[in-house]
Design a protein around this motif. Sequence first.
Motif, PDB file in Angstrom:
ATOM      1  N   PHE A  55       0.397  -1.340  -0.100  1.00  0.00           N
ATOM      2  CA  PHE A  55       0.070   0.418   0.111  1.00  0.00           C
ATOM      3  C   PHE A  55       1.026   1.051   0.017  1.00  0.00           C
ATOM      4  O   PHE A  55       1.485   1.336   0.549  1.00  0.00           O
ATOM      5  CB  PHE A  55      -0.606  -0.290   1.014  1.00  0.00           C
ATOM      6  N   GLY A  56       0.141   2.541  -0.673  1.00  0.00           N
ATOM      7  CA  GLY A  56       1.033   3.665  -0.863  1.00  0.00           C
ATOM      8  C   GLY A  56       0.317   4.662   0.473  1.00  0.00           C
ATOM      9  O   GLY A  56      -0.776   4.679  -0.576  1.00  0.00           O
ATOM     10  N   TYR A  57       0.619   5.898   0.630  1.00  0.00           N
ATOM     11  CA  TYR A  57      -0.194   7.105   1.323  1.00  0.00           C
ATOM     12  C   TYR A  57       0.751   8.547   1.293  1.00  0.00           C
ATOM     13  O   TYR A  57       1.863   8.344   1.637  1.00  0.00           O
ATOM     14  CB  TYR A  57      -0.969   6.221   2.281  1.00  0.00           C
ATOM     15  N   PHE A  58       0.370   9.241   0.189  1.00  0.00           N
ATOM     16  CA  PHE A  58       0.591  10.710   0.791  1.00  0.00           C
ATOM     17  C   PHE A  58      -0.017  11.923   0.455  1.00  0.00           C
ATOM     18  O   PHE A  58      -1.156  11.569  -0.612  1.00  0.00           O
ATOM     19  CB  PHE A  58       2.019  11.021   0.379  1.00  0.00           C
ATOM     20  N   SER A  59       0.077  12.396   1.172  1.00  0.00           N
ATOM     21  CA  SER A  59      -1.290  13.672   0.866  1.00  0.00           C
ATOM     22  C   SER A  59      -0.752  15.294   0.903  1.00  0.00           C
ATOM     23  O   SER A  59      -0.109  15.018   1.755  1.00  0.00           O
ATOM     24  CB  SER A  59      -2.466  13.774   1.581  1.00  0.00           C
ATOM     25  N   LYS A  60      -1.078  16.155   0.457  1.00  0.00           N
ATOM     26  CA  LYS A  60      -0.269  17.527   0.027  1.00  0.00           C
ATOM     27  C   LYS A  60      -0.864  18.564  -0.267  1.00  0.00           C
ATOM     28  O   LYS A  60      -1.382  18.433  -1.801  1.00  0.00           O
ATOM     29  CB  LYS A  60       0.928  17.047  -0.299  1.00  0.00           C
ATOM     30  N   ASN A  61      -2.124  19.485   0.750  1.00  0.00           N
ATOM     31  CA  ASN A  61      -2.621  20.128   0.157  1.00  0.00           C
ATOM     32  C   ASN A  61      -1.385  21.753  -0.008  1.00  0.00           C
ATOM     33  O   ASN A  61      -0.941  22.222   1.316  1.00  0.00           O
ATOM     34  CB  ASN A  61      -2.730  20.995   1.236  1.00  0.00           C
ATOM     35  N   PHE A  62      -1.439  22.958  -1.189  1.00  0.00           N
ATOM     36  CA  PHE A  62      -0.499  24.216  -0.966  1.00  0.00           C
ATOM     37  C   PHE A  62      -1.526  25.070  -1.841  1.00  0.00           C
ATOM     38  O   PHE A  62      -2.410  24.764  -2.708  1.00  0.00           O
ATOM     39  CB  PHE A  62       0.532  23.745  -1.827  1.00  0.00           C
ATOM     40  N   ASP A  63      -0.997  26.173  -1.664  1.00  0.00           N
ATOM     41  CA  ASP A  63      -1.687  27.278  -1.981  1.00  0.00           C
ATOM     42  C   ASP A  63      -0.672  27.955  -3.042  1.00  0.00           C
ATOM     43  O   ASP A  63      -0.174  27.856  -3.303  1.00  0.00           O
ATOM     44  CB  ASP A  63      -2.468  28.052  -0.853  1.00  0.00           C
ATOM     45  N   THR A  64      -0.901  28.409  -4.220  1.00  0.00           N
ATOM     46  CA  THR A  64      -0.493  29.858  -4.467  1.00  0.00           C
ATOM     47  C   THR A  64      -1.477  30.630  -5.522  1.00  0.00           C
ATOM     48  O   THR A  64      -2.395  30.356  -5.795  1.00  0.00           O
ATOM     49  CB  THR A  64       0.778  29.214  -5.554  1.00  0.00           C
ATOM     50  N   THR A  65      -1.171  32.132  -6.033  1.00  0.00           N
ATOM     51  CA  THR A  65      -1.464  33.096  -6.059  1.00  0.00           C
ATOM     52  C   THR A  65      -0.768  33.396  -7.921  1.00  0.00           C
ATOM     53  O   THR A  65       0.404  33.819  -7.841  1.00  0.00           O
ATOM     54  CB  THR A  65      -1.070  34.305  -5.817  1.00  0.00           C
ATOM     55  N   GLU A  66      -0.930  33.946  -8.702  1.00  0.00           N
ATOM     56  CA  GLU A  66      -0.335  34.433 -10.230  1.00  0.00           C
ATOM     57  C   GLU A  66      -1.535  34.820 -10.688  1.00  0.00           C
ATOM     58  O   GLU A  66      -3.109  34.269 -11.033  1.00  0.00           O
ATOM     59  CB  GLU A  66      -0.119  32.822 -10.746  1.00  0.00           C
TER      60      GLU A  66
END
Length: 220
Positions: A55-66
Amino acid sequence: MKKLAVIVLIVGMVMGFGNLSKAKNVSLGLKVGTLGIGPEICYHINDAFSVRGQFGYFSKNFDTTEADVKYDLKFKIRNAGLLLDWHPFEGAFRISAGLFYNGNKFTGDAKSIEGEKYTINGHTYYLNKISASIKYTKLAPYIGIGYDTASSKDSGLGFLVDLGVFYSKPKVSVDAYGDPDVINDPQFKADLSKTKSELKSYADKLKFYPVIMIGLTYRF
């Protein structure tokens, strides 16, 4: 189908954990890499063949403005694999093939910070929000090579490496929310369709998903 594959893997791993005391040909590992982080259980059939569930798991949230648009982006890795290993020299080196459940997903929301004003393909529109997602077909065939020192010893701690690729077609969606007159405008539909096509061209680059994993393993 995908639920059945996951259930089979879970049941297999639970049975393996429950019989570790008498399963001398079983090894457990913990891996990290492009499939996230997660455990694997391996049954060494003989010196030449073994079968693995992982099994594999990873989670990432990120914000950016352009360009006065704020993007809320989410990247999720969710996968489970069932693999058959062939050790042609009856040692640590292995050639692997199998099937993965691919739950990897990329999603994002675009919100204007300038009065709901968006510029798409050179045209300006006023909308509440634009959302996009990239998903992949759930079942993905895998092929690769690796090195597992647990295969060349009777018991004890070792390390493992996997290098390979699995294939899965992308499914791209781009949706807009706001004034129906804007959303149904032919020019807007054409611009949104072009944006979706551009996003799909990026997604197609990952239909052959690279697998690079390293970890530790212990053979009982």
